[in-house]
Design a protein around this motif. Structure first.
Motif, PDB file in Angstrom:
ATOM      1  N   THR A   1     -68.175 -37.787 -87.166  1.00  0.00           N
ATOM      2  CA  THR A   1     -67.645 -36.425 -87.073  1.00  0.00           C
ATOM      3  C   THR A   1     -67.716 -35.786 -88.453  1.00  0.00           C
ATOM      4  O   THR A   1     -68.108 -36.431 -89.435  1.00  0.00           O
ATOM      5  CB  THR A   1     -66.181 -36.428 -86.588  1.00  0.00           C
ATOM      6  OG1 THR A   1     -65.338 -36.891 -87.660  1.00  0.00           O
ATOM      7  CG2 THR A   1     -65.992 -37.308 -85.363  1.00  0.00           C
ATOM      8  N   SER A   2     -67.296 -34.547 -88.529  1.00  0.00           N
ATOM      9  CA  SER A   2     -67.284 -33.855 -89.832  1.00  0.00           C
ATOM     10  C   SER A   2     -66.261 -34.477 -90.777  1.00  0.00           C
ATOM     11  O   SER A   2     -66.285 -34.214 -91.983  1.00  0.00           O
ATOM     12  CB  SER A   2     -66.974 -32.375 -89.629  1.00  0.00           C
ATOM     13  OG  SER A   2     -65.715 -32.211 -88.988  1.00  0.00           O
ATOM     14  N   HIS A   3     -65.371 -35.323 -90.241  1.00  0.00           N
ATOM     15  CA  HIS A   3     -64.338 -35.946 -91.067  1.00  0.00           C
ATOM     16  C   HIS A   3     -64.682 -37.378 -91.472  1.00  0.00           C
ATOM     17  O   HIS A   3     -63.921 -38.011 -92.198  1.00  0.00           O
ATOM     18  CB  HIS A   3     -63.002 -35.953 -90.319  1.00  0.00           C
ATOM     19  CG  HIS A   3     -62.516 -34.591 -89.947  1.00  0.00           C
ATOM     20  ND1 HIS A   3     -62.076 -33.669 -90.877  1.00  0.00           N
ATOM     21  CD2 HIS A   3     -62.415 -33.984 -88.736  1.00  0.00           C
ATOM     22  CE1 HIS A   3     -61.721 -32.553 -90.261  1.00  0.00           C
ATOM     23  NE2 HIS A   3     -61.920 -32.714 -88.963  1.00  0.00           N
ATOM     24  N   THR A   4     -65.833 -37.882 -91.003  1.00  0.00           N
ATOM     25  CA  THR A   4     -66.233 -39.243 -91.365  1.00  0.00           C
ATOM     26  C   THR A   4     -66.792 -39.251 -92.781  1.00  0.00           C
ATOM     27  O   THR A   4     -67.749 -38.519 -93.066  1.00  0.00           O
ATOM     28  CB  THR A   4     -67.318 -39.776 -90.408  1.00  0.00           C
ATOM     29  OG1 THR A   4     -66.906 -39.592 -89.054  1.00  0.00           O
ATOM     30  CG2 THR A   4     -67.561 -41.255 -90.667  1.00  0.00           C
ATOM     31  N   PRO A   5     -66.225 -40.039 -93.691  1.00  0.00           N
ATOM     32  CA  PRO A   5     -66.769 -40.070 -95.055  1.00  0.00           C
ATOM     33  C   PRO A   5     -68.164 -40.689 -95.065  1.00  0.00           C
ATOM     34  O   PRO A   5     -68.461 -41.599 -94.291  1.00  0.00           O
ATOM     35  CB  PRO A   5     -65.775 -40.962 -95.806  1.00  0.00           C
ATOM     36  CG  PRO A   5     -65.134 -41.811 -94.762  1.00  0.00           C
ATOM     37  CD  PRO A   5     -65.076 -40.953 -93.530  1.00  0.00           C
ATOM     38  N   THR A   6     -69.030 -40.195 -95.935  1.00  0.00           N
ATOM     39  CA  THR A   6     -70.401 -40.714 -96.028  1.00  0.00           C
ATOM     40  C   THR A   6     -70.407 -41.953 -96.926  1.00  0.00           C
ATOM     41  O   THR A   6     -70.999 -41.965 -98.004  1.00  0.00           O
ATOM     42  CB  THR A   6     -71.370 -39.649 -96.562  1.00  0.00           C
ATOM     43  OG1 THR A   6     -70.836 -39.094 -97.786  1.00  0.00           O
ATOM     44  CG2 THR A   6     -71.582 -38.554 -95.555  1.00  0.00           C
TER      45      THR A   6
END
Length: 347
Positions: A15-20
């Motif tokens: 998701t947009s909140h998953t850290p890379t």
């Protein structure tokens, strides 16, 4: 240093909140094995998963599991391990700033793997029991909700591990005829089958391979059809008597028209030495189970002639140096003279 979250993010539950999060996992070499190809009358490639950051395929799943743990607000992760999972969990937890605890069978873990967990500052907790007992304990602990479990029962682990299938197709242009790999806790065979299926549905591959999984004869519950209470094998990474992903492995075998068979410790060690001495590839003993399996099938005339086969070598040989040294005859020290060297080399 892209990592699989960036390279294959469209196929992962991000998701947009998953850290890379990444340590540069994935993109491991797929190398031709000419001697093994001649021995088996097949076209064989080796997928060198020991080239992942912590030296095993576990990094593919662990980066996803730990990234999702961070996203969900976890402060700590835990796993049971025969070694490689512990090493990977400890490294990715350190990278993400999480506490890591690993429960291991006392005296049953290769020192190369134990040293990794320790140096990454994981809490290493040996128990007087085997892997299956360790997994039962950590599952119960994780159910209390205070810590995230990152064994392959965590669905994010399987999601990350399936990217190995994507890389094989990207490299070869299509799926191979056969994928051969070791089977311990059975997460990897489950993951690869999922990956090949997803790539086929996406139009990236025209077919899926037959899945050929191989267990050590002393730890072969799927082959026997019942859990093994006290699994025994020199291949510590697959010394598991009741695989967590048993159903997934059986489904991969049956849906692909493949097989899950057993190879003896002698067959595993023969393949281990063959790879090192004839192909120049040093893998840990468990990694050689898939190669041992295709050699066994070839000798029994059960391997399709000319088939394109990929063998997954799951971990680096330096994970378990004690095995290599124990089987070698260490050379005696020579006098520091040219005569001594030329004499012994018969030059």
């Amino acid at each position: 240093m892209k990592g699989i979250l960036t390279t294959y993010g469209a196929y992962l539950p991000l998701t947009s909140h998953t850290p890379t999060l990444t340590l540069g996992e994935g993109d491991t070499p797929l190398v031709a094995a000419p001697v093994l190809s001649r021995e088996t009358c097949a076209d064989v490639f080796l997928k060198l998963e020991g080239c992942n950051p912590t030296g095993s395929f576990k990094d593919r799943g662990m980066v996803v599991a730990v990234a999702k743990a961070v996203e969900e607000g976890a402060r700590a992760v835990i796993c049971a391990s025969t070694g490689n999972t512990a090493a990977s969990a400890a490294a990715y937890a350190a990278r993400a700033g999480l506490t890591c605890a690993v429960v291991i069978p006392s005296g049953k873990i290769a020192l190369g793997k134990l040293s990794q967990a320790i140096i990454h500052h994981a809490r290493v907790l040996p128990i007087e029991g085997n892997f299956d007992q360790a997994l039962k304990l950590v599952c119960e602990l994780a159910e209390q909700g205070s810590i995230t479990l990152v064994n392959s029962v965590n669905p994010y682990r399987i999601e990350g591990q399936k990217t190995g299938a994507f890389e094989i197709v990207d490299e070869l242009g299509d799926a191979p005829d056969i994928l051969a790999l070791p089977v311990g806790n059975a997460g990897n065979i489950t993951a690869y089958w999922r990956g090949f299926g997803e790539y086929q549905r996406a139009g990236k591959a025209t077919r899926r391979p037959k899945m050929f999984g191989f267990q050590a004869a002393g730890a072969a519950p799927i082959v026997r059809g019942a859990p093994v209470e006290s699994p025994q094998t020199v291949a510590t990474a697959i010394r598991i008597g009741n695989p967590a992903s048993w159903r997934g492995a059986v489904a991969a075998r049956d849906e692909s028209g493949g097989l899950i068979d057993a190879v003896t410790d002698d067959e595993i060690l023969a393949a281990y030495h063959f790879l090192a001495e004839r192909e120049g590839v040093f893998c840990e003993p468990a990694s050689a189970a898939g190669v041992a399996g295709i050699l066994k099938l070839a000798r029994a005339a059960r391997l399709p002639h000319g088939a394109r086969i990929v063998c997954i070598l799951t971990g680096n040989g330096l994970k378990d140096p004690d095995n290599a040294i124990a089987q070698a005859e260490m050379p005696r020290a020579l006098p520091a003279t040219m005569e001594a060297l030329t004499g012994i080399l018969d030059l």
